[in-house]
Scaffold this motif. Structure first.
Motif, mmCIF file in Angstrom:
data_model
loop_
_atom_site.group_PDB
_atom_site.id
_atom_site.type_symbol
_atom_site.label_atom_id
_atom_site.label_comp_id
_atom_site.label_asym_id
_atom_site.label_seq_id
_atom_site.Cartn_x
_atom_site.Cartn_y
_atom_site.Cartn_z
ATOM 1 N N HIS A 1 22.958 43.803 5.240
ATOM 2 C CA HIS A 1 23.049 42.667 5.684
ATOM 3 C C HIS A 1 23.026 42.625 7.229
ATOM 4 O O HIS A 1 23.733 43.497 7.797
ATOM 5 C CB HIS A 1 24.365 41.603 5.178
ATOM 6 C CG HIS A 1 24.437 41.677 3.782
ATOM 7 N ND1 HIS A 1 23.622 40.563 3.239
ATOM 8 C CD2 HIS A 1 25.039 42.436 2.852
ATOM 9 C CE1 HIS A 1 24.058 40.650 1.926
ATOM 10 N NE2 HIS A 1 24.828 41.449 1.764
ATOM 11 N N ARG A 2 22.434 41.627 7.908
ATOM 12 C CA ARG A 2 22.662 41.532 9.367
ATOM 13 C C ARG A 2 22.748 39.985 9.632
ATOM 14 O O ARG A 2 22.389 39.297 8.719
ATOM 15 C CB ARG A 2 21.613 42.423 10.139
ATOM 16 C CG ARG A 2 20.216 41.652 9.952
ATOM 17 C CD ARG A 2 19.115 42.361 10.614
ATOM 18 N NE ARG A 2 17.614 41.795 10.410
ATOM 19 C CZ ARG A 2 17.087 40.729 10.928
ATOM 20 N NH1 ARG A 2 17.727 40.179 11.590
ATOM 21 N NH2 ARG A 2 16.060 40.412 10.590
ATOM 22 N N ASP A 3 22.957 39.621 10.914
ATOM 23 C CA ASP A 3 22.905 38.060 11.269
ATOM 24 C C ASP A 3 23.874 37.641 10.406
ATOM 25 O O ASP A 3 23.648 36.338 9.790
ATOM 26 C CB ASP A 3 21.795 37.613 11.447
ATOM 27 C CG ASP A 3 20.707 38.309 12.237
ATOM 28 O OD1 ASP A 3 21.234 38.922 13.347
ATOM 29 O OD2 ASP A 3 19.543 38.314 12.174
ATOM 30 N N ILE A 4 25.272 38.002 10.178
ATOM 31 C CA ILE A 4 26.034 37.188 8.982
ATOM 32 C C ILE A 4 26.760 36.010 9.723
ATOM 33 O O ILE A 4 27.243 36.229 10.755
ATOM 34 C CB ILE A 4 27.003 38.250 8.293
ATOM 35 C CG1 ILE A 4 26.250 39.615 7.652
ATOM 36 C CG2 ILE A 4 27.940 37.491 7.208
ATOM 37 C CD1 ILE A 4 27.048 40.516 7.204
ATOM 38 N N ALA A 5 26.787 34.909 9.078
ATOM 39 C CA ALA A 5 27.198 33.778 9.451
ATOM 40 C C ALA A 5 28.116 33.109 8.503
ATOM 41 O O ALA A 5 27.332 32.518 7.513
ATOM 42 C CB ALA A 5 26.175 32.794 10.279
ATOM 43 N N VAL A 6 29.269 32.638 8.694
ATOM 44 C CA VAL A 6 30.232 31.558 7.824
ATOM 45 C C VAL A 6 29.190 30.272 8.191
ATOM 46 O O VAL A 6 29.366 29.886 9.272
ATOM 47 C CB VAL A 6 31.501 31.714 8.106
ATOM 48 C CG1 VAL A 6 32.180 30.580 7.171
ATOM 49 C CG2 VAL A 6 32.146 32.963 7.697
ATOM 50 N N LEU A 7 29.072 29.737 7.051
ATOM 51 C CA LEU A 7 28.327 28.351 6.943
ATOM 52 C C LEU A 7 29.472 27.159 6.687
ATOM 53 O O LEU A 7 29.402 26.068 7.024
ATOM 54 C CB LEU A 7 27.241 28.096 6.206
ATOM 55 C CG LEU A 7 25.943 29.165 6.135
ATOM 56 C CD1 LEU A 7 24.785 29.133 5.203
ATOM 57 C CD2 LEU A 7 25.372 28.907 7.565
ATOM 58 N N HIS A 8 30.390 27.722 5.648
ATOM 59 C CA HIS A 8 31.293 26.514 5.141
ATOM 60 C C HIS A 8 32.331 27.485 4.515
ATOM 61 O O HIS A 8 32.420 28.329 3.861
ATOM 62 C CB HIS A 8 30.645 25.809 4.222
ATOM 63 C CG HIS A 8 31.167 24.565 3.483
ATOM 64 N ND1 HIS A 8 31.485 23.504 4.292
ATOM 65 C CD2 HIS A 8 31.956 24.489 2.488
ATOM 66 C CE1 HIS A 8 32.489 22.481 3.673
ATOM 67 N NE2 HIS A 8 32.335 22.996 2.455
#
Length: 142
Positions: free
Chosen positions: A71-78
């Motif tokens: 994985h790359r560019d991991i972001a918590v959305l909710h």
């Protein structure tokens, strides 16, 4: 305490059926003992995954995912505390967005392609709810 975490990431390399199957096998092998349920959506090089379970376990698993070289560019959305699971039927269900009606994704985004980075976390959760309602999630519990 139960929590629900939704995150998105991009694949670090080409997404092959073997990569997807490897992720799902790993989830299905470890999640039941941890009390984790959820689903993995993928389309193109984008992943979106929801994890449900105890707060400490979900946070620990997310920390492992952040370090995962796939994985790359991991972001918590909710992220939210919940009174009940919404994805309890899957140790890790799967949605291959290439195999569903593009109008479902288009309903929630500018184009009929998965782009959780370009919409709010609430919109991404609404898409997941629609996928449940349309029986688009495949996989098994336990």
């Amino acid at each position: 305490m139960l929590v629900r975490l939704l995150y998105a990431s991009r694949a670090a390399g080409p997404v092959t059926p073997e990569i997807i199957e490897g992720i799902l096998v790993q989830c299905r092998a470890h999640n039941p003992a941890l009390g984790i349920t959820g689903i993995l959506c993928h389309g193109g090089d984008v992943f979106m995954q929801v994890l449900e379970g105890g707060r400490d376990v979900v946070n620990s698993l997310y920390a492992q995912i952040v370090r995962d070289p796939r994985h790359r560019d991991i972001a918590v959305l909710h992220f939210e505390e919940v009174t009940e699971r919404r994805f309890a039927g899957w140790t890790m269900g799967q949605v291959n967005l290439a195999k569903i009606n593009p109008s479902i994704v288009l309903k929630y985004s500018e184009r009929p392609a998965l782009d959780p980075f370009g919409v709010s976390g609430k919109v991404s959760m609404a898409l997941l709810e629609e996928l449940i309602a349309t029986a688009s999630i495949i996989g098994r519990a336990g």
